[in-house]
Design a protein around this motif. Structure first.
Motif, mmCIF file in Angstrom:
data_model
loop_
_atom_site.group_PDB
_atom_site.id
_atom_site.type_symbol
_atom_site.label_atom_id
_atom_site.label_comp_id
_atom_site.label_asym_id
_atom_site.label_seq_id
_atom_site.Cartn_x
_atom_site.Cartn_y
_atom_site.Cartn_z
ATOM 1 N N GLU A 1 0.842 -1.196 0.000
ATOM 2 C CA GLU A 1 0.000 0.000 0.000
ATOM 3 C C GLU A 1 0.881 1.252 0.000
ATOM 4 N N PRO A 2 0.600 2.248 -0.864
ATOM 5 C CA PRO A 2 1.414 3.466 -0.892
ATOM 6 C C PRO A 2 1.265 4.259 0.403
ATOM 7 N N ILE A 3 2.329 4.977 0.768
ATOM 8 C CA ILE A 3 2.325 5.779 1.995
ATOM 9 C C ILE A 3 2.523 7.237 1.613
ATOM 10 N N GLU A 4 1.631 8.091 2.069
ATOM 11 C CA GLU A 4 1.718 9.522 1.787
ATOM 12 C C GLU A 4 2.472 10.242 2.896
ATOM 13 N N GLY A 5 3.197 11.306 2.523
ATOM 14 C CA GLY A 5 3.831 12.168 3.510
ATOM 15 C C GLY A 5 5.161 11.674 4.045
ATOM 16 N N ILE A 6 5.799 10.712 3.352
ATOM 17 C CA ILE A 6 7.114 10.231 3.771
ATOM 18 C C ILE A 6 8.186 11.160 3.187
ATOM 19 N N GLY A 7 9.090 11.623 4.019
ATOM 20 C CA GLY A 7 10.187 12.457 3.567
ATOM 21 C C GLY A 7 11.337 11.604 3.055
ATOM 22 N N VAL A 8 11.587 11.668 1.748
ATOM 23 C CA VAL A 8 12.682 10.913 1.130
ATOM 24 C C VAL A 8 13.817 11.899 0.864
ATOM 25 N N GLN A 9 15.024 11.499 1.237
ATOM 26 C CA GLN A 9 16.135 12.449 1.254
ATOM 27 C C GLN A 9 17.347 11.903 0.495
ATOM 28 N N LEU A 10 17.989 12.785 -0.263
ATOM 29 C CA LEU A 10 19.273 12.495 -0.892
ATOM 30 C C LEU A 10 20.328 13.398 -0.271
ATOM 31 N N ILE A 11 21.428 12.789 0.193
ATOM 32 C CA ILE A 11 22.510 13.531 0.839
ATOM 33 C C ILE A 11 23.753 13.420 -0.030
ATOM 34 N N SER A 12 24.335 14.548 -0.367
ATOM 35 C CA SER A 12 25.547 14.567 -1.177
ATOM 36 C C SER A 12 26.776 14.412 -0.287
ATOM 37 N N PRO A 13 27.588 13.358 -0.481
ATOM 38 C CA PRO A 13 28.831 13.243 0.301
ATOM 39 C C PRO A 13 29.826 14.337 -0.045
ATOM 40 N N LYS A 14 29.681 14.919 -1.223
ATOM 41 C CA LYS A 14 30.606 15.961 -1.697
ATOM 42 C C LYS A 14 30.367 17.284 -0.980
ATOM 43 N N THR A 15 29.106 17.672 -0.799
ATOM 44 C CA THR A 15 28.777 18.982 -0.233
ATOM 45 C C THR A 15 28.050 18.904 1.105
ATOM 46 N N ALA A 16 27.575 17.709 1.492
ATOM 47 C CA ALA A 16 26.748 17.502 2.698
ATOM 48 C C ALA A 16 25.374 18.157 2.582
ATOM 49 N N ILE A 17 25.006 18.622 1.381
ATOM 50 C CA ILE A 17 23.678 19.205 1.188
ATOM 51 C C ILE A 17 22.639 18.088 1.230
ATOM 52 N N LEU B 1 14.596 5.061 -9.144
ATOM 53 C CA LEU B 1 15.142 4.370 -7.977
ATOM 54 C C LEU B 1 14.292 3.161 -7.628
ATOM 55 N N GLU B 2 14.926 2.213 -6.982
ATOM 56 C CA GLU B 2 14.178 1.013 -6.591
ATOM 57 C C GLU B 2 13.153 1.364 -5.522
ATOM 58 N N GLU B 3 12.099 0.572 -5.453
ATOM 59 C CA GLU B 3 11.013 0.845 -4.508
ATOM 60 C C GLU B 3 11.524 0.790 -3.064
ATOM 61 N N ILE B 4 11.010 1.703 -2.263
ATOM 62 C CA ILE B 4 11.314 1.708 -0.830
ATOM 63 C C ILE B 4 10.154 1.047 -0.105
ATOM 64 N N VAL B 5 10.452 -0.023 0.606
ATOM 65 C CA VAL B 5 9.429 -0.762 1.351
ATOM 66 C C VAL B 5 9.665 -0.516 2.840
ATOM 67 N N LEU B 6 8.675 0.045 3.523
ATOM 68 C CA LEU B 6 8.801 0.377 4.937
ATOM 69 C C LEU B 6 7.955 -0.539 5.792
ATOM 70 N N GLN B 7 8.530 -0.930 6.899
ATOM 71 C CA GLN B 7 7.828 -1.782 7.858
ATOM 72 C C GLN B 7 7.585 -1.014 9.141
ATOM 73 N N ARG B 8 6.376 -1.122 9.677
ATOM 74 C CA ARG B 8 6.030 -0.390 10.883
ATOM 75 C C ARG B 8 6.805 -0.912 12.078
ATOM 76 N N VAL B 9 7.085 0.000 13.002
ATOM 77 C CA VAL B 9 7.771 -0.362 14.236
ATOM 78 C C VAL B 9 6.830 -1.114 15.162
ATOM 79 N N SER B 10 5.556 -0.738 15.130
ATOM 80 C CA SER B 10 4.566 -1.331 16.036
ATOM 81 C C SER B 10 3.308 -1.692 15.265
ATOM 82 N N GLU B 11 2.632 -2.718 15.698
ATOM 83 C CA GLU B 11 1.376 -3.101 15.061
ATOM 84 C C GLU B 11 0.219 -2.231 15.524
ATOM 85 N N THR B 12 0.405 -1.455 16.590
ATOM 86 C CA THR B 12 -0.632 -0.539 17.063
ATOM 87 C C THR B 12 -0.262 0.883 16.644
#
Length: 562
Positions: free
Chosen positions: A50-66, A114-125
């Motif tokens: 199931e798709p998840i809305e509102g997830i912050g996906v981030q790319l970090i540059s090792p060259k600039t740390a941006i 990019l390949e799909e990101i699959v997230l698993q919940r920390v808790s079932e509640t």
């Protein structure tokens, strides 16, 4: 006889001009265009597909740390702007209710799929275990949602400890006994300014921002904190704020690391070259960021040993005038300093009288287009000539003793300020000399910093948790409450369209308020902070671009996509 210019000659003459015109046109389009996507993209879903809305996906540059962050839409899809080709770290920023996701060495080149990101919940509640990893991701608002206590205890705490000096993380991630909490609170209540050096000695008659006895509040909070964050206190399962949806996901957040630790950066302001200047509250270095490269250039403000030995270094306000002179207020020894942005040389430095060394005095000034400086100190508003440092005019208060901020319209007609700990706003018409002190209509609004909108209404961040609007002509005020519980504002800044931007100090969110529709758009920040003390808005872009420097030590650019 003058030779007629041939077609070939004309071409030779016109080509450089045409080339310059094309470059300027392209630059103008780039400046005023919407942020361009078209970069790496992908999809985020849970283990059930199931798709998840509102997830912050981030790319970090090792060259600039941006760090560049985008958010997933309702179908779980995300798309980055075009970034420089190379290897990046791909991660989910603040996974909170999901297991962390980090992948190193991801090759990015244009519109990389990019390949799909699959997230698993920390808790079932819907509740999360209070592990150190999850506690570190909580915002101040989420801490107060989860900490035991009465409405009175939490309100007194937020009005005394939530006014912008630091996040609640520094408080609630520690545990102390009653004696230790009492020592800490006495230092915080009685110390002057953020260095906490010049200590006061309150009496039972001393009053805090809410009009309560300071000594009473010290003891009240000592008892509460030693109970809820004492040595034997336990953390219960955690509740958290919902993720963004809809328009709140249509944004690009870029974070730039600053080169020193423990800077306590405070203010920002842009210059004509597209660079962003910042101040450091506890360092002799101020700096400027070039967003195109991520490079930060630092400038050392004059050594204190020569004119004010024993005084802390540090700058507070920064203002760039129309001639690209960068003006700083040196908060702890009360100087106004001007630096030429083009040469990096200090060309002005004036002592502004008033206040005790190592305590806040000359700090939150404003400047009009004619180059006059305005600040509020003692018993009135001062107008200062930036060419000489001399006070040229003064208007006196009746009830207010001083205001935390000074706000002036570009033409110098209207001034406004709020005393920081009361339900008052000061409004001045410099043409008529009328200075009015208007009540906001609430017991504690505690107005702080702000700016004027295009209609010359002033907007101020209410540290009591609301935006304050005041009309300097009718002397009316309006209050608009934040949509996030237990939040507070240090500042509010209108843009060219009259929309108002403000960082939620304790919600880890940046707010955008449309005063015409009274609708809020709430942008989630990649870190659990939005510790915004001063916003600079680049009105040349469409939509506008918002900048602030986070107290934790990094510069943030917010680019809404609509």
């Amino acid at each position: 006889m003058k030779r007629r210019r041939s077609v070939k000659d004309a071409a030779v003459f016109l080509l450089p001009v045409l080339g310059l015109f094309i470059l300027l046109t392209a630059y103008a389009r780039a400046v005023h265009a919407r942020p361009v996507l078209g970069g790496a993209r992908g999809i985020v879903h849970n283990v059930n597909g199931e798709p998840i809305e509102g997830i912050g996906v981030q790319l970090i540059s090792p060259k600039t740390a941006i760090r560049t962050t985008v958010y997933t839409s309702h179908d779980g899809r995300y798309e980055f702007p075009l970034l420089e080709a190379g290897q990046y770290t791909l991660r989910v920023a603040r996974p909170l209710e999901y297991q962390p996701y980090v992948k190193e060495g991801v090759q990015i080149n244009g519109a990389t799929q990019l390949e799909e990101i699959v997230l698993q919940r920390v808790s079932e509640t819907e509740f999360l275990p209070p592990t150190p990893e999850i506690l570190a991701q909580l915002t101040g608002s989420e801490w107060l949602l989860n900490i035991p206590g009465t409405g009175e205890e939490k309100r007194v705490f937020s009005l005394t400890c939530g006014f912008g000096c630091h996040s609640y993380q520094q408080i609630f991630r520690n545990r102390y006994d009653e004696r230790s909490w009492r020592i800490i609170l006495q230092r915080m209540f009685r110390g002057s300014g953020s260095p906490l050096i010049n200590m006061s000695h309150p009496t039972p008659q001393s009053r805090d921002r809410a009009g309560r006895s300071t000594l009473q509040d010290e003891e009240f909070l000592t008892k509460w904190l030693s109970t809820v964050r004492g040595p034997d206190s336990k953390d219960a399962p955690l509740y958290y704020l919902p993720r963004p949806t809809g328009a709140s996901t249509r944004v690009i957040i870029t974070e730039y690391e600053l080169p020193r630790e423990l800077l306590a950066p405070h203010d920002v302001h842009g210059d004509s070259m597209g660079r962003i200047w910042y101040t450091a509250h506890r360092s002799p270095y101020a700096g400027v960021l070039d967003p195109r490269t991520g490079k930060v250039t630092e400038y050392r403000i004059p050594d204190k040993d020569q004119d004010t030995p024993g005084v802390l270094p540090g700058t507070h306000r920064v203002w760039v005038d129309k001639n690209d002179i960068v003006w700083f207020s040196e908060n702890w020894d009360h100087y106004l300093t001007g630096l030429d942005a083009k040469t990096g040389k200090i060309i002005h430095r004036f002592k502004i009288e008033g206040g005790q060394n190592n305590s806040s005095a000359f700090s939150n000034f404003a400047m009009d287009d004619a180059g006059y400086v305005y600040d509020s100190r003692g018993d009135g508003v001062r107008k200062i000539d930036s060419r000489t440092g001399e006070v040229v005019q003064k208007w006196f208060y009746k009830k207010i003793r001083n205001t935390y901020d000074s706000i002036i319209t570009p033409d110098g007609r209207y001034w406004a300020g709020a005393p920081g700990g009361r339900n008052l706003v000061g409004l001045l018409d410099t043409k008529t000399g009328q200075l009015t002190e208007v009540e906001t209509g609430t017991d504690i609004s505690a107005g702080s910093r702000g700016g004027f909108d295009p209609d010359e209404n002033v907007w101020i961040g209410g540290r009591g948790g609301m935006l304050i609007k005041a009309d300097p002509r009718s002397h009316r005020t309006w209050l608009y409450y934040a949509p996030v519980p237990y939040d507070t504002f240090y500042e509010a800044m209108p843009d060219k369209n009259g929309e108002v931007w403000a960082g939620g100090l304790q919600s880890g969110r940046f707010m955008r308020f449309n005063q015409k529709t009274e609708k809020w758009t709430v942008y989630l920040m990649p870190e659990p902070y939005a510790h915004d003390r001063r916003t600079w808005i680049d009105n040349s872009t469409d939509p506008v671009t918002v900048w602030y420097v986070d107290h934790q030590g990094y510069m943030v650019r917010i680019q809404p996509l609509e």
